[in-house]
Design a protein around this motif. Structure first.
Motif: not given
Length: 359
Positions: A14-41
């Motif tokens: 999907f888009k820039r991700f060949e494979r991407f995984e997130m675990d240990n998610l909560g009700q409120f999840n603030l996503i951070v990271g460098d530009n063009n790392v795929g946050k909006t994706s």
């Protein structure tokens, strides 16, 4: 957390991700990271839905909101799904794995197809038949499968979009005031006295002078808009004159009601908000999310937003929200893939206190 809220999420191709995984998610999840790392994706990938019609509508609408494609994608010479497929390999399928808090895991597979590529075997478990495909006006289809106890499978014709779904749970960066906001307020907020009272209370956490809000139409020559009533002021004010931050905040509060018991994705949640109001802004959003049992995934580039996120969580109901909060840090590793690191409150609070970089 609601039993439908995600605790683990995986997407492939999907888009820039060949494979991407997130675990240990909560009700409120603030996503951070460098530009063009795929946050909006990531937010776009989270638009996945078990209803194929709703899911494809979500993806098309996300591109349209971000002005990345014309209004009528069916007239394109290529399927809109091409915009979402990772181009680094030869795979054409997009795969999602979602695990919810009630320990239900589902795998959803999307395979773009053209009219001439179907065989009778493809149609065996589908509710569409070969004759229907043959005479369809659409050249672009998708095979939609859910691997769980049902093993649901459907062939989806993009020309069959009928406009049943007008809402997507995604707030793009700097969306601002659109006519949909008036419609949502009328349908979901002011129709219920209790909901309206709670909405105004949450609004006052960020804009204390507000006492009421309603739909107003000056005449048939003008589209309806939202107006605000304020303490000790006898005249109303259009919401749009209160600034972009206020408009963004009202949109989030309204859409949290629309998304009750589901999830909402917000790109650049701190857009247009002055740092002096950031803490109360985040408090109000998390309070409304709790009230409506909504799981939030939001992006930010701001160190101030992270700082006030921590402080808001410490103060809300004496810290009762802290267990439900996460910071998800996206990081590009040596092979150019993206790894997600999930931090619980005590972990990211320590980093904030010692001024360690989380963004």
């Amino acid at each position: 957390m609601n039993e439908s809220h995600l605790i683990k999420f995986q997407v492939e191709n999907f888009k820039r991700f060949e494979r991407f995984e997130m675990d240990n998610l909560g009700q409120f999840n603030l996503i951070v990271g460098d530009n063009n790392v795929g946050k909006t994706s990531v937010l776009e990938a989270l638009l996945v839905d078990e209803n194929p019609k709703k899911f494809f509508h979500n993806l098309i609408s996300a591109l349209m909101w971000r002005k990345l494609m014309p209004v009528n994608p069916v007239d394109f010479e290529f399927s809109f799904l091409d915009s979402y497929i990772n181009k680094s390999g030869n795979r054409t399928t997009i795969e999602f794995v979602i695990e919810t808090s009630n320990q239900v895991t589902k795998k959803i597979i999307i395979e773009p197809r053209t009219k001439g590529s179907f065989s009778n075997d493809d149609l065996q478990n589908s509710d569409l038949n070969l004759k229907f495909i043959q005479f369809s006006n659409s050249n672009y289809w998708a095979k939609f499968s859910i691997n769980d106890k049902t093993n649901y499978e459907q062939l989806f014709d993009f020309s069959s979009q009928d406009g049943d779904f007008v809402y997507i749970p995604f707030i793009p960066f700097n969306l601002g005031f659109e006519t949909d906001l008036v419609s949502f307020f009328s349908k979901y907020i002011q129709i219920s006295t209790t909901t309206l009272i709670n909405f105004i209370k949450e609004l006052q956490l960020f804009i204390p002078e507000v006492t009421g809000m309603e739909v107003f139409q000056q005449s048939t020559a003008f589209a309806p808009t939202l107006i605000v009533r304020r303490k000790n002021i006898d005249y109303t004010l259009p919401l749009t004159q209160m600034g972009s931050g206020a408009v963004n905040f009202v949109r989030i509060l309204i859409e949290l009601v629309v998304c009750r018991n589901k999830r909402l994705m917000i790109d650049e949640i701190d857009s247009g908000i002055h740092h002096s109001k950031m803490k109360n802004y985040l408090k109000a959003i998390m309070t409304a999310a709790k009230q409506n049992n909504v799981q939030i995934f939001a992006t930010t580039h701001s160190a101030e937003c992270i700082k006030y996120y921590k402080e808001a969580l410490e103060e809300l109901e004496d810290g009762k929200y802290k267990d439900d909060a996460r910071i998800i840090h996206l990081h590009e590793i040596k092979d150019k893939s993206i790894k997600a690191y999930s931090y619980k409150f005590n972990e990211f609070a320590h980093s904030v206190n010692y001024e360690n970089e989380l963004r």
